[in-house]
Design a protein around this motif. Structure first.
Motif, PDB file in Angstrom:
ATOM      1  N   ASP A  68       0.807  -1.063  -0.096  1.00  0.00           N
ATOM      2  CA  ASP A  68      -0.061  -0.155  -0.203  1.00  0.00           C
ATOM      3  C   ASP A  68       0.834   1.322   0.073  1.00  0.00           C
ATOM      4  N   ILE A  69       0.340   2.361  -0.657  1.00  0.00           N
ATOM      5  CA  ILE A  69       1.101   3.768  -0.759  1.00  0.00           C
ATOM      6  C   ILE A  69       0.425   4.473   0.424  1.00  0.00           C
ATOM      7  N   GLY A  70      -0.863   4.722  -0.063  1.00  0.00           N
ATOM      8  CA  GLY A  70      -1.554   5.572   1.428  1.00  0.00           C
ATOM      9  C   GLY A  70      -2.803   5.944   0.562  1.00  0.00           C
ATOM     10  N   GLY A  71      -3.446   6.841   1.424  1.00  0.00           N
ATOM     11  CA  GLY A  71      -4.680   7.346   0.990  1.00  0.00           C
ATOM     12  C   GLY A  71      -4.510   8.478   0.003  1.00  0.00           C
ATOM     13  N   VAL A  72      -5.408   8.992  -0.727  1.00  0.00           N
ATOM     14  CA  VAL A  72      -5.527   9.998  -1.697  1.00  0.00           C
ATOM     15  C   VAL A  72      -7.241  10.710  -1.738  1.00  0.00           C
ATOM     16  N   GLY A  73      -7.084  12.112  -1.577  1.00  0.00           N
ATOM     17  CA  GLY A  73      -8.685  12.405  -1.453  1.00  0.00           C
ATOM     18  C   GLY A  73      -9.387  11.888  -0.257  1.00  0.00           C
ATOM     19  N   ASP A  74     -10.661  11.697  -0.378  1.00  0.00           N
ATOM     20  CA  ASP A  74     -11.322  11.139   0.807  1.00  0.00           C
ATOM     21  C   ASP A  74     -11.796   9.806   0.455  1.00  0.00           C
ATOM     22  N   ILE A  75     -12.041   9.316  -0.793  1.00  0.00           N
ATOM     23  CA  ILE A  75     -12.446   8.164  -0.875  1.00  0.00           C
ATOM     24  C   ILE A  75     -11.698   7.031  -1.503  1.00  0.00           C
ATOM     25  N   SER A  76     -10.493   7.361  -1.912  1.00  0.00           N
ATOM     26  CA  SER A  76      -9.402   6.429  -2.716  1.00  0.00           C
ATOM     27  C   SER A  76      -8.215   6.006  -1.929  1.00  0.00           C
ATOM     28  N   TYR A  77      -7.625   5.148  -2.448  1.00  0.00           N
ATOM     29  CA  TYR A  77      -6.350   4.458  -1.975  1.00  0.00           C
ATOM     30  C   TYR A  77      -5.584   3.988  -2.852  1.00  0.00           C
ATOM     31  N   LEU A  78      -4.218   4.162  -2.506  1.00  0.00           N
ATOM     32  CA  LEU A  78      -3.255   3.670  -3.747  1.00  0.00           C
ATOM     33  C   LEU A  78      -2.487   2.697  -3.343  1.00  0.00           C
ATOM     34  N   TYR A  79      -2.086   1.902  -4.264  1.00  0.00           N
ATOM     35  CA  TYR A  79      -1.074   0.530  -4.044  1.00  0.00           C
ATOM     36  C   TYR A  79      -0.006   0.596  -5.145  1.00  0.00           C
ATOM     37  N   LEU A  80       1.302   0.420  -4.618  1.00  0.00           N
ATOM     38  CA  LEU A  80       2.151   0.079  -5.697  1.00  0.00           C
ATOM     39  C   LEU A  80       1.885  -1.464  -6.288  1.00  0.00           C
ATOM     40  N   ALA A  81       2.078  -1.361  -7.379  1.00  0.00           N
ATOM     41  CA  ALA A  81       1.993  -2.796  -8.055  1.00  0.00           C
ATOM     42  C   ALA A  81       2.743  -2.997  -9.454  1.00  0.00           C
TER      43      ALA A  81
END
Length: 328
Positions: free
Chosen positions: A39-52
């Protein structure tokens, strides 16, 4: 199984080239072609980032994940579609590009550049609760300002500038996202000098003329938000932190922006820049291009500086988070 919420997304939004003809990368709309690494972390209010890892080419990408079940109506779906479409209109080194978007079960996945961290807001929450040092603040803001100048030159208003929508990639390059409320001032071949927008959830960063609702606004709303974001990056919070929406509304309509109680010292040039940005009268605020020449940005360094400080620190001190649940 593909979700019916985005019946035309793969064809119409996945692999279009930006308007300026920038070469476009093509990625598969099948989640099985990606291997989630971390996981990378949250972005905005509703989304999440993953390194893939993108398995067909073994290259690293970032996957932006949005749970479409968060909202029972079409509002959330409309918001994410609007974000994707607005992002496709932009092509700039400091604006996060979206390469491919597709759905899997009730999840929306968007393929973008490999990112080192989540939003600047998330970085501060996990590592810098009192905000960044002035060279970091100046470097991030200078890069954000480049994106704002690009948008304004192309008659667009970001309309949601804040630390939640500022990311840093693996090379230390600042990437602006959060284009769900972007306003395009070019309509039907003409140019609108002013526009009107409904209120959203960014009331802490919103300019007074937006909150007034009876006034039209222009690009100067981004300058106000930029000033509030500068305080947020420097002190880890806005002047309206923990205020109720009603209190913020009344304060912005009646009074000048309050200060932040803190013992942290920032350069006088920073405070002068912020004061210029958050003037209540939008006509008294500088333009984005004028801000680029402000003395505070003498503190700014190269993106290598962000890579060797912020990016390296986050990588060396990862935060443990809940893994993504498998709902397939």
């Amino acid at each position: 199984m593909k979700s019916p919420l985005f019946p035309k997304l793969n064809r119409s939004e996945s692999n279009k080239s930006p308007k300026n003809g920038t070469p476009e990368k093509t990625y598969s709309p099948n989640i099985k072609d990606y291997e989630l690494i971390t996981d990378i972390g949250g972005v905005g209010d509703i989304s999440y980032l993953y390194l893939a890892k993108y398995l067909p080419t073994n290259e690293h990408v970032a996957l932006k994940y949005t749970d479409l079940t968060l909202s029972p109506d079409y509002e959330l779906v409309d918001e994410v579609i609007r974000t994707i479409k607005n992002s496709r209109m932009c092509s700039h080194p400091n604006i996060l590009p979206y390469f491919t978007s597709f759905t899997e079960n009730e999840r929306l996945w968007t393929v973008t550049l490999p990112l080192a961290t989540g939003s600047c807001r998330g970085i501060m929450k996990d590592y810098y609760p009192e905000g960044f040092d002035e060279p970091v603040v100046a470097t991030i803001l200078k890069e954000v300002l480049n994106a704002i100048v690009y948008l304004h030159d192309n008659h667009m208003i970001h309309n949601d500038v804040r630390a939640d929508n500022i990311l840093v990639d693996q090379n230390g390059v600042v990437r602006v996202t959060g284009l769900r409320q972007l306003v395009n001032l070019t309509q039907d071949g003409g140019y609108m000098k002013h526009c009107f927008s409904i209120l959203s959830d960014n009331i802490e960063w919103a300019a007074p003329e937006i909150l007034a609702q009876h006034n039209c606004f222009d690009e100067k709303v981004d300058i106000y938000s930029f000033g509030i974001t500068a305080l947020e990056l420097a002190y880890g919070r806005t002047p309206f932190d923990d205020w109720s929406p009603l209190k913020i509304l009344l304060s912005k309509l009646e009074y000048d922006c309050p200060g932040i109680k803190t013992n942290k010292l920032m350069p006088k040039s920073f405070l002068k820049m912020v004061r210029a940005c958050i003037r209540k009268n939008p006509k008294e605020r500088p333009t984005a291009k004028e801000l680029q020449h402000h003395p505070f940005f003498n503190y700014a360094k190269s993106t290598d500086f962000l890579r060797s400080t912020i990016v390296t620190h986050v990588k060396q001190n990862p935060k443990k988070r809940e893994p993504l649940k498998d709902e397939s």
